[in-house]
Design a protein around this motif. Sequence first.
Motif, PDB file in Angstrom:
ATOM      1  N   TYR A 193      31.626-105.470  41.355  1.00 44.37           N
ATOM      2  CA  TYR A 193      32.650-105.920  40.407  1.00 44.37           C
ATOM      3  C   TYR A 193      32.242-105.594  38.971  1.00 44.37           C
ATOM      4  N   LEU A 194      30.965-105.757  38.642  1.00 49.27           N
ATOM      5  CA  LEU A 194      30.500-105.402  37.301  1.00 49.27           C
ATOM      6  C   LEU A 194      30.657-103.904  37.052  1.00 49.27           C
ATOM      7  N   ASN A 195      30.383-103.091  38.074  1.00 46.50           N
ATOM      8  CA  ASN A 195      30.561-101.641  37.932  1.00 46.50           C
ATOM      9  C   ASN A 195      32.029-101.287  37.736  1.00 46.50           C
ATOM     10  N   VAL A 196      32.915-101.959  38.465  1.00 43.92           N
ATOM     11  CA  VAL A 196      34.351-101.744  38.248  1.00 43.92           C
ATOM     12  C   VAL A 196      34.708-102.125  36.817  1.00 43.92           C
ATOM     13  N   GLY A 197      34.162-103.244  36.336  1.00 42.36           N
ATOM     14  CA  GLY A 197      34.405-103.657  34.958  1.00 42.36           C
ATOM     15  C   GLY A 197      33.944-102.616  33.950  1.00 42.36           C
ATOM     16  N   THR A 198      32.809-101.993  34.208  1.00 45.54           N
ATOM     17  CA  THR A 198      32.310-100.930  33.331  1.00 45.54           C
ATOM     18  C   THR A 198      33.259 -99.740  33.336  1.00 45.54           C
ATOM     19  N   ALA A 199      33.729 -99.367  34.518  1.00 50.69           N
ATOM     20  CA  ALA A 199      34.668 -98.240  34.628  1.00 50.69           C
ATOM     21  C   ALA A 199      35.981 -98.559  33.918  1.00 50.69           C
ATOM     22  N   LEU A 200      36.465 -99.783  34.075  1.00 54.11           N
ATOM     23  CA  LEU A 200      37.698-100.185  33.392  1.00 54.11           C
ATOM     24  C   LEU A 200      37.539-100.113  31.879  1.00 54.11           C
ATOM     25  N   ALA A 201      36.406-100.593  31.380  1.00 55.17           N
ATOM     26  CA  ALA A 201      36.166-100.561  29.933  1.00 55.17           C
ATOM     27  C   ALA A 201      36.152 -99.125  29.423  1.00 55.17           C
ATOM     28  N   ALA A 202      35.587 -98.210  30.205  1.00 60.78           N
ATOM     29  CA  ALA A 202      35.554 -96.800  29.801  1.00 60.78           C
ATOM     30  C   ALA A 202      36.963 -96.220  29.687  1.00 60.78           C
ATOM     31  N   ALA A 203      37.906 -96.788  30.446  1.00 59.92           N
ATOM     32  CA  ALA A 203      39.301 -96.333  30.400  1.00 59.92           C
ATOM     33  C   ALA A 203      40.120 -97.121  29.377  1.00 59.92           C
ATOM     34  N   GLY A 204      39.472 -98.042  28.675  1.00 56.11           N
ATOM     35  CA  GLY A 204      40.177 -98.843  27.680  1.00 56.11           C
ATOM     36  C   GLY A 204      40.820-100.089  28.253  1.00 56.11           C
ATOM     37  N   GLY A 205      40.354-100.546  29.414  1.00 52.46           N
ATOM     38  CA  GLY A 205      40.963-101.700  30.058  1.00 52.46           C
ATOM     39  C   GLY A 205      39.954-102.741  30.486  1.00 52.46           C
ATOM     40  N   SER A 206      40.457-103.695  31.260  1.00 52.12           N
ATOM     41  CA  SER A 206      39.640-104.773  31.819  1.00 52.12           C
ATOM     42  C   SER A 206      40.268-105.188  33.153  1.00 52.12           C
ATOM     43  N   PHE A 207      39.687-106.209  33.763  1.00 55.37           N
ATOM     44  CA  PHE A 207      40.272-106.693  35.022  1.00 55.37           C
ATOM     45  C   PHE A 207      41.694-107.213  34.832  1.00 55.37           C
ATOM     46  N   ASP A 208      42.074-107.554  33.611  1.00 47.32           N
ATOM     47  CA  ASP A 208      43.452-107.973  33.346  1.00 47.32           C
ATOM     48  C   ASP A 208      44.446-106.852  33.619  1.00 47.32           C
ATOM     49  N   ASP A 209      43.970-105.621  33.656  1.00 49.70           N
ATOM     50  CA  ASP A 209      44.833-104.463  33.868  1.00 49.70           C
ATOM     51  C   ASP A 209      44.849-103.973  35.318  1.00 49.70           C
ATOM     52  N   VAL A 210      44.098-104.616  36.192  1.00 52.19           N
ATOM     53  CA  VAL A 210      43.996-104.167  37.577  1.00 52.19           C
ATOM     54  C   VAL A 210      45.245-104.580  38.354  1.00 52.19           C
ATOM     55  N   ALA A 211      45.872-103.584  38.960  1.00 53.80           N
ATOM     56  CA  ALA A 211      47.053-103.833  39.790  1.00 53.80           C
ATOM     57  C   ALA A 211      46.668-104.135  41.232  1.00 53.80           C
ATOM     58  N   LYS A 212      45.558-103.526  41.712  1.00 53.14           N
ATOM     59  CA  LYS A 212      45.148-103.736  43.104  1.00 53.14           C
ATOM     60  C   LYS A 212      43.689-103.378  43.285  1.00 53.14           C
ATOM     61  N   LEU A 213      43.007-104.186  44.098  1.00 49.32           N
ATOM     62  CA  LEU A 213      41.641-103.911  44.523  1.00 49.32           C
ATOM     63  C   LEU A 213      41.621-103.631  46.013  1.00 49.32           C
ATOM     64  N   THR A 214      40.739-102.747  46.429  1.00 49.97           N
ATOM     65  CA  THR A 214      40.457-102.560  47.846  1.00 49.97           C
ATOM     66  C   THR A 214      38.955-102.723  48.016  1.00 49.97           C
ATOM     67  N   VAL A 215      38.572-103.592  48.950  1.00 47.74           N
ATOM     68  CA  VAL A 215      37.171-103.920  49.166  1.00 47.74           C
ATOM     69  C   VAL A 215      36.812-103.571  50.606  1.00 47.74           C
TER      70      VAL A 215
END
Length: 135
Positions: free
Chosen positions: A57-79
């Motif tokens: 989840y922290l790695n996803v957060g890092t990737a989102l930040a690199a795209a200018g976003g955060s978990f608030d912008d996530v439409a869907k997760l697949t685990v």
Amino acid sequence: MAITLVNPSGLPEIDAYRQVSIATGSKLVFIAGQVAWDAEGTTVGEGDLAAQVERCYLNVGTALAAAGGSFDDVAKLTVYVVDWTPDKMPLFLEGVARAAEKLGGTPVPPGTLLGVAALDVPDHLVEVEATAVID
């Protein structure tokens, strides 16, 4: 925010995520499955599901930040979880909660959790991919 998360009436309300994600933004972000690697490619939390979930989840957060976003912008997760059984849910949720403390909020977009036989390397117990929509 480009994402509105809802639990419509007529569907069960589940604490771990919301049933529907409504996206209105214009930039789609697709994040490759993130495993429990640190920045150097070393596996974090070998044999520890909660620690690996947290790292993913922290790695996803890092990737989102690199795209200018955060978990608030996530439409869907697949685990994807190796050898998933329902008794692993408390460890999974513990990892999510630990990541949420560091990310500043609980990531609760719609999601799918799939049990798998194996992932890319034997030490990885979980992989998390995300789709985000950013204004």
